[in-house]
Scaffold this active site. Structure first.
Site, mmCIF file in Angstrom:
data_model
loop_
_atom_site.group_PDB
_atom_site.id
_atom_site.type_symbol
_atom_site.label_atom_id
_atom_site.label_comp_id
_atom_site.label_asym_id
_atom_site.label_seq_id
_atom_site.Cartn_x
_atom_site.Cartn_y
_atom_site.Cartn_z
ATOM 1 N N TYR A 141 0.825 -1.214 0.000
ATOM 2 C CA TYR A 141 0.000 0.000 0.000
ATOM 3 C C TYR A 141 0.863 1.270 0.000
ATOM 4 O O TYR A 141 0.363 2.354 -0.267
ATOM 5 C CB TYR A 141 -0.941 0.039 1.218
ATOM 6 C CG TYR A 141 -2.006 -1.053 1.240
ATOM 7 C CD1 TYR A 141 -2.244 -1.853 0.128
ATOM 8 C CD2 TYR A 141 -2.776 -1.273 2.372
ATOM 9 C CE1 TYR A 141 -3.212 -2.855 0.154
ATOM 10 C CE2 TYR A 141 -3.743 -2.266 2.398
ATOM 11 C CZ TYR A 141 -3.950 -3.054 1.295
ATOM 12 O OH TYR A 141 -4.905 -4.040 1.325
ATOM 13 N N LYS A 188 4.008 -15.127 2.172
ATOM 14 C CA LYS A 188 3.884 -15.849 0.903
ATOM 15 C C LYS A 188 5.320 -16.120 0.463
ATOM 16 O O LYS A 188 5.765 -15.740 -0.623
ATOM 17 C CB LYS A 188 3.104 -14.965 -0.096
ATOM 18 C CG LYS A 188 2.741 -15.645 -1.402
ATOM 19 C CD LYS A 188 1.640 -16.692 -1.278
ATOM 20 C CE LYS A 188 1.423 -17.360 -2.621
ATOM 21 N NZ LYS A 188 0.671 -18.618 -2.544
ATOM 22 N N ASP A 220 -2.510 -18.117 1.528
ATOM 23 C CA ASP A 220 -3.662 -18.737 0.862
ATOM 24 C C ASP A 220 -4.224 -19.903 1.671
ATOM 25 O O ASP A 220 -5.429 -19.990 1.934
ATOM 26 C CB ASP A 220 -3.313 -19.163 -0.570
ATOM 27 C CG ASP A 220 -1.904 -19.726 -0.712
ATOM 28 O OD1 ASP A 220 -1.184 -19.790 0.304
ATOM 29 O OD2 ASP A 220 -1.527 -20.105 -1.822
ATOM 30 N N ASP A 244 -4.940 -6.843 6.269
ATOM 31 C CA ASP A 244 -6.183 -6.149 5.913
ATOM 32 C C ASP A 244 -7.248 -7.170 5.509
ATOM 33 O O ASP A 244 -8.378 -7.179 6.018
ATOM 34 C CB ASP A 244 -5.853 -5.222 4.720
ATOM 35 C CG ASP A 244 -6.965 -4.262 4.400
ATOM 36 O OD1 ASP A 244 -7.920 -4.169 5.194
ATOM 37 O OD2 ASP A 244 -6.875 -3.592 3.350
ATOM 38 N N ASP A 248 -10.522 -8.750 7.961
ATOM 39 C CA ASP A 248 -11.909 -8.586 7.513
ATOM 40 C C ASP A 248 -12.599 -9.943 7.390
ATOM 41 O O ASP A 248 -13.768 -10.095 7.730
ATOM 42 C CB ASP A 248 -11.974 -7.863 6.159
ATOM 43 C CG ASP A 248 -12.163 -6.374 6.334
ATOM 44 O OD1 ASP A 248 -11.829 -5.855 7.429
ATOM 45 O OD2 ASP A 248 -12.645 -5.712 5.398
#
Ligand code: NAD
Length: 356
Positions: A141, A188, A220, A244, A248
């Site tokens: 980001y 990852k 994942d 993030d 959620d």
């Protein structure tokens, strides 16, 4: 103790839920003989209307000088034109950057009496108590970005330094010590160089915390495990984007968005505390918003910025108590069940603080 707390009620339901968190803070102050100075400042859409700036300089200065900041929510349809020059969310991003808030803590409390509201089977929710620690000021980001050619190619860059990973990893490891002593670090590493650095840095820092059990997971597979057996996890440490998304995803476990608190912390004691939800324009002004996310954010403020652990636990116990007694705001009340208002919920929690 004396503390200077800045309130940023913001827009939509923000002022409604912040008023209830304030009621709770005032009760805690009175009960413990603390002197909390609570001072409201404009921020978000309302500040664009009045000052042409979502984060007016006087608000920023007050936040920087405060012991802690409690925010409601910002934004709403009035200010949501994506081409607008001034946007409420920019105020929040600027505030996080100016206060150096690099660690975002999001607990996902699962109250047993609310299990029927979550879409997962109640038996999967038994014993679930998660704390997400998300890196907040780095990663994709914030990395270099560019559009190329005629805008038919664009790229964003995922960058982390060891220093950035190590400081947020320490926050997670310290938090685990006060909980069940486990950290699941998400990456990852099988594909991304930045994520191999992430795993190396977490492993390095963790060697100084032999009492904490650290495990590493690929994002994942972890996204699936989180829903399959959420009770297996304690603290979940992740970079900005993975944190993030996963936090959620996990919010679904709590039954309503209105239940979830958050804290964004700097290297000192200062922090910004806010419910996870937005300004909920669809229900704003009707007195029906759930104030529990804001009230639990106030509890986090007491714990992390003011070191008032006993008081924080009292507020959390009061919340559990009203839920056990069957009190529900509309978001938690199935069709036909009587719901109480935002104010009634805030008052009911306040009445139970300190075992009253
Ligand atoms: P939202 O969180 O405001 O609302 C999503 C849904 O959850 C709505 O149906 C709403 O009624 C419900 N809800 C939210 N909070 C609730 C509460 N306390 N009690 C009961 N129900 C609640 O998300 P959205 O609708 O996507 O966004 C609305 C505005 O809020 C947008 O302008 C968005 O940019 C902004 N926003 C702000 C923040 C923030 O201030 N940190 C975070 C997210 C969204």
């Amino acid at each position: 103790m004396q503390a200077n707390i800045v309130l940023l009620p913001g827009d939509g339901v923000g002022p409604e839920v912040t008023a209830e968190a304030t009621r709770v803070l005032n009760a805690v102050a009175e009960l413990g003989g603390h002197g909390f100075q609570l001072e409201s400042h404009p921020m978000g859409g309302n500040a664009i209307d009045d000052f042409d700036n979502p984060l007016p300089p006087a608000t920023l200065a007050a936040c920087k000088a405060a012991d802690a900041v409690l925010l409601g929510a910002v934004g709403g349809p009035k200010w949501s034109d994506p081409t607008a020059e001034l946007r409420p969310e920019q105020g929040l991003l600027d505030l996080r950057a100016e206060m150096g808030l690099f660690a975002n803590l999001r607990p996902v409390p699962v109250f047993e009496s609310l299990a029927p509201f979550a879409p997962l089977k109640p038996e999967l929710l038994r014993g679930v108590d998660l704390l997400f620690v998300r890196e907040l000021t780095g990663g994709i980001y914030f990395g270099p970005r560019q559009e190329q050619g005629d805008g038919d190619v664009a790229h964003d860059t995922l960058v982390y330094s060891t220093a950035e990973v190590e400081r947020v990893a320490r926050v997670a490891l310290r938090a685990a010590r006060g909980r069940r002593g486990k950290v699941a670090s998400i990456d990852k590493a099988n594909v991304l160089a930045s994520m191999r650095l992430w795993r190396r840095s977490v492993t390095e820092v963790a060697s100084a915390y032999p009492d904490v059990e650290v495990s590493h997971h690929l994002v994942d597979a972890f996204a699936m495990q989180l829903m399959r057996s959420p009770a297996d996890y304690d603290v979940i440490l992740a970079g900005n984007m993975f944190g993030d998304i996963l936090s959620d995803e996990a919010a679904i476990l709590a039954g309503s968005l209105g239940m979830l608190p958050s804290a964004s912390l700097s290297s000192g004691r200062q922090g910004l505390y806010e419910p996870v939800h937005g300004s909920a324009p669809d229900i704003a002004g009707r007195g029906i918003a759930n104030p529990i996310g804001a009230i639990l954010s106030a509890a986090m403020l007491l714990r992390h910025s003011l070191d008032l652990e006993t008081e924080a636990a009292q507020v959390e116990a009061a919340v559990a108590n009203v839920l056990d007694d069957g009190l529900r705001t509309a978001d938690l009340a199935p069709d036909g069940q009587a719901a109480i208002s935002t104010t009634e919920m805030g008052q009911a929690i306040t009445d139970r603080i300190g075992g009253a």
